[in-house]
Write a protein that holds these residues in place. Structure first.
Motif, mmCIF file in Angstrom:
data_model
loop_
_atom_site.group_PDB
_atom_site.id
_atom_site.type_symbol
_atom_site.label_atom_id
_atom_site.label_comp_id
_atom_site.label_asym_id
_atom_site.label_seq_id
_atom_site.Cartn_x
_atom_site.Cartn_y
_atom_site.Cartn_z
ATOM 1 N N VAL A 143 52.925 -10.262 -19.897
ATOM 2 C CA VAL A 143 53.987 -10.978 -20.602
ATOM 3 C C VAL A 143 53.659 -12.467 -20.701
ATOM 4 O O VAL A 143 53.759 -13.060 -21.757
ATOM 5 N N PHE A 144 53.250 -13.060 -19.565
ATOM 6 C CA PHE A 144 52.995 -14.494 -19.504
ATOM 7 C C PHE A 144 51.526 -14.776 -19.226
ATOM 8 O O PHE A 144 50.893 -14.084 -18.454
ATOM 9 N N HIS A 145 51.025 -15.828 -19.887
ATOM 10 C CA HIS A 145 49.614 -16.192 -19.779
ATOM 11 C C HIS A 145 49.508 -17.690 -19.508
ATOM 12 O O HIS A 145 50.152 -18.490 -20.181
ATOM 13 N N TYR A 146 48.696 -18.038 -18.519
ATOM 14 C CA TYR A 146 48.474 -19.454 -18.196
ATOM 15 C C TYR A 146 46.983 -19.728 -18.332
ATOM 16 O O TYR A 146 46.164 -19.019 -17.765
ATOM 17 N N PRO A 147 46.618 -20.764 -19.108
ATOM 18 C CA PRO A 147 45.187 -21.021 -19.347
ATOM 19 C C PRO A 147 44.435 -21.383 -18.064
ATOM 20 O O PRO A 147 45.011 -21.961 -17.154
ATOM 21 N N GLU A 148 43.178 -21.027 -18.048
ATOM 22 C CA GLU A 148 42.314 -21.321 -16.882
ATOM 23 C C GLU A 148 42.156 -22.811 -16.685
ATOM 24 O O GLU A 148 42.135 -23.579 -17.572
ATOM 25 N N GLN B 112 59.406 -30.978 -22.990
ATOM 26 C CA GLN B 112 58.040 -30.763 -23.393
ATOM 27 C C GLN B 112 57.659 -29.277 -23.430
ATOM 28 O O GLN B 112 58.108 -28.488 -22.619
ATOM 29 N N THR B 113 56.813 -28.926 -24.397
ATOM 30 C CA THR B 113 56.318 -27.559 -24.500
ATOM 31 C C THR B 113 55.416 -27.254 -23.311
ATOM 32 O O THR B 113 54.626 -28.086 -22.898
ATOM 33 N N THR B 114 55.540 -26.063 -22.783
ATOM 34 C CA THR B 114 54.767 -25.655 -21.620
ATOM 35 C C THR B 114 53.393 -25.125 -22.019
ATOM 36 O O THR B 114 53.186 -24.739 -23.167
ATOM 37 N N LYS B 115 52.458 -25.095 -21.066
ATOM 38 C CA LYS B 115 51.131 -24.528 -21.311
ATOM 39 C C LYS B 115 51.166 -23.010 -21.227
ATOM 40 O O LYS B 115 50.238 -22.340 -21.644
ATOM 41 N N ILE B 116 52.235 -22.485 -20.657
ATOM 42 C CA ILE B 116 52.354 -21.035 -20.502
ATOM 43 C C ILE B 116 52.663 -20.429 -21.859
ATOM 44 O O ILE B 116 53.570 -20.872 -22.565
#
Length: 71
Positions: free
Chosen positions: A66-71, A3-7
């Motif tokens: 570099v990496f972003h994770y949604p709130e 599965q595709t990650t949210k990151i």
């Protein structure tokens, strides 16, 4: 690689702003395969924390650039 990650990440933009670094060049610098770098860049695979830090260090930026994770 399921599965595709949210990151999300800015690896592609960072590569191009760093003398158009290739995926193979980045892979060599972090000790991974080009296929793994492609999967990370496309959001199909989340790297380990150690690899994430190595990628950030290659570009000399904080991990959050570099990496972003949604709130």
């Amino acid at each position: 690689m399921g599965q595709t990650t949210k990151i999300t990440n800015s690896i592609r933009a960072l590569r191009f702003s760093n003398n158009e670094m290739t995926q193979a060049d980045l892979a060599d610098r972090i000790g991974m395969t080009r296929q793994t770098v492609i999967a990370i860049e496309q959001g199909k695979y989340s790297p380990s924390l150690e690899i994430a830090f190595q990628i950030a260090r290659v570009f000399k930026v904080p991990l959050e650039e570099v990496f972003h994770y949604p709130e």
